[in-house]
Every structure is written in structure tokens, then in C-alpha cells.
Design an enzyme around this catalytic site. Structure first.
Site, PDB file in Angstrom:
ATOM      1  N   ASP A  22       0.951  -0.983   0.068  1.00 36.05           N
ATOM      2  CA  ASP A  22       0.116   0.037   0.051  1.00 36.05           C
ATOM      3  C   ASP A  22       0.974   1.368   0.096  1.00 36.05           C
ATOM      4  OD1 ASP A  22      -2.444   1.584   0.459  1.00 36.05           O
ATOM      5  OD2 ASP A  22      -1.975   1.901   2.630  1.00 36.05           O
ATOM      6  N   ASP A  24       0.106   5.250   1.067  1.00 37.53           N
ATOM      7  CA  ASP A  24      -0.228   6.124   1.758  1.00 37.53           C
ATOM      8  C   ASP A  24      -0.236   5.522   3.233  1.00 37.53           C
ATOM      9  OD1 ASP A  24      -0.741   7.588  -0.417  1.00 37.53           O
ATOM     10  OD2 ASP A  24      -2.999   7.747  -0.128  1.00 37.53           O
TER      11      ASP A  24
END
Length: 282
Positions: A22, A24
């Protein structure tokens, strides 16, 4: 570090593997797309009120306090806000400000992990809900092999329509991981995945080595219950400081990279897809 390096002479006949990240709050310390709000304001795409509202959204995001309903309201607002934005102008703003905004907020620990996985012979794949125009240049900056990101629809006039072509969120991320495994020959039981959010539980559950990074409360509970490792990333550092030989791409190169996705950069703030309606509970 995590001791990820393998002996290639012993594993040359084994299936390929990958590490799925991922973006952020996992690889970078903030929301990749919300970070560009000041640049969009200076470029005339949003007004001062909208800039302040996205600044508040960034605060909520960082505080980890956005539940599903808040995220949906934010998605609706941001979808409406970006409708009509000229894609060429968006690309230019992203290209001009990418290094100034993103390079300083990359976690040193995440950059080291990416290097370790590459040394171990694994592909590195960024899987992000943010827009492709933002995520693809960041992936290139990090040396990622592949990127999965949200893509928005662009009209015949070259502007965002506010509609979503592909939404990389929740179960859709897990589907993308499985599709890549099928097409690239990855052995998911030997693959790794990293995320900060409980919305990525489907992606984390799809691999043999899931890691919770700076997890929100819901993901921390799940990680503890499933005995998944929990990592704390807290040292943002410029890649140039880690790798002094690294030179920033030229502006034309950044523009070309930003143009690859063409649809969702700025509105990668969008957290919903017309194609994927089902959202996991958090």
C-alpha cells in the site's frame, strides 16, 4: 531488517514472488493525493475554501479517524470538485511538484524494505487507492516494478468527468494481486504484503507473509488476533540522502510518467468506484 534475502542458486526453480505495498501511510507518511492540494490551489484548480477542506481531510486521514461514512462523504465531495479539471494541467502540476512534495515524506524503513525485496529477487508492486497519475511517478521514483492504482474517466474534452473507470480499494486490491499472481507466476504463499489500513485486510490475507505497518486500530486488532507482524515506520527521509547518486528525473520525464495514467491523479482522492460498489466494513 527482516532477513528477506534468499539464495538464488537454491531457489532458481521456484515460482516467482512479489512484495505488495500500500502507498499512503505505508510507504509515504501522508496521503499522496491530498498532499497536492496546495499545488492545485496555486494552479487555480481549487479555491481557498476547497484547499482548506482538503487540508482538513488530510488531518482526518493522518489521525486515522475516518470511518467508512466519512470516507464516502469525502469521496463524493472530491469527485464533484475534480469534475471538469483539465487533465493536461493536472499532469503538469503533478510533474512540477512531485519531488518537492513526495520525496521528503518517503519512509526510510519502507525504502530499505523495497531494496531488500529487490535484493531477494522479488518484484515490488505498489497497490494504491490513489490516482494513477500520482502513483505511477511515485512508483518509478521508488523503483517499483508494477503499479496498481485508481483510474478516472477522461471526457472527449480532455477533462475529468468525475466518474471512476477502475477503483483500487478493499477487495478490488486483493483481486488485482491475484490477477497479477496468475499472469506473472507469483506464488502467493511466498509473497509479502504491507498496509496500514483494515480496508486492506483482503489483500493482506491473500499472501503468505502479511505485515501491518503503522496500523489503524481495526487492523492492529486483526494483526494481533492473527499473529501478524506489526511494523512501526516513523522516519521520513529524502531518497537523495539515502542514495546520494540518485538524480531527479527531468521535468519532461516526469510529465511523461505522469501522463501514463491520465485519469485519476488529482482526484485519486476519490474513494469509490462505479465498477466496484461493494466496500468492506472497517
Amino acid at each position: 531488517m527482516l532477513g528477506l534475502v534468499e539464495n538464488h542458486s537454491l531457489h532458481h526453480s521456484m515460482p516467482r514472488t512479489a512484495a505488495f505495498f500500500d502507498l499512503d501511510k505505508t510507504v509515504i507518511a501522508k496521503s499522496s493525493t491530498l498532499t497536492f492540494s496546495k499545488s492545485f490551489y496555486r494552479g487555480g484548480l481549487i479555491n481557498r475554501r476547497a484547499a482548506l477542506r482538503t487540508a482538513y481531510a488530510q488531518f482526518v486521514f493522518l489521525a486515522g479517524g475516518a470511518d467508512h461514512d466519512q470516507m464516502e462523504r469525502m469521496r463524493q465531495y472530491l469527485s464533484a470538485m475534480c469534475r471538469g479539471w483539465n487533465v493536461r494541467q493536472v499532469r503538469e502540476i503533478v510533474a512540477e511538484t512531485l519531488h518537492d512534495l513526495i520525496d521528503p515524506i518517503i519512509y526510510d524503513e519502507a525504502a530499505s524494505l523495497i531494496e531488500e525485496h529487490h535484493t531477494a529477487g522479488r518484484d515490488v508492486v505498489i497497490v494504491s487507492t490513489s490516482g494513477a497519475e500520482v502513483v505511477e511517478p511515485i512508483g518509478e521514483l521508488l523503483g517499483a516494478d508494477r503499479v496498481v492504482a485508481t483510474r478516472m474517466v477522461v471526457g472527449d474534452d480532455g477533462c475529468f468527468t468525475g466518474e471512476v473507470e477502475y477503483y483500487a480499494y478493499g477487495p478490488t486490491k486483493a483481486e488485482a494481486v491475484k490477477e497479477l499472481a496468475a499472469s506473472e507466476g507469483y506464488d502467493l504463499a511466498r509473497c509479502y504484503a504491507y498496509s496500514d489500513s483494515a480496508t486492506d485486510l483482503p489483500m493482506l490475507s491473500s499472501v503468505g507473509h502479511p505485515y501491518a505497518v503503522n496500523p489503524d486500530r481495526a487492523l492492529r486488532r486483526e494483526a494481533l488476533a492473527r499473529e501478524w507482524p506489526i511494523l512501526d515506520f516513523h522516519k521520513p527521509v529524502r531518497l537523495k540522502k539515502r542514495l546520494p547518486h540518485l538524480s531527479a528525473p527531468s521535468r519532461p520525464a516526469l510529465v511523461a510518467a505522469a501522463a501514463l495514467g491520465a485519469a485519476a491523479a488529482t482526484a485519486g482522492l476519490v474513494w469509490y468506484a462505479s465498477r466496484r460498489r461493494a466496500l468492506p466494513s472497517t
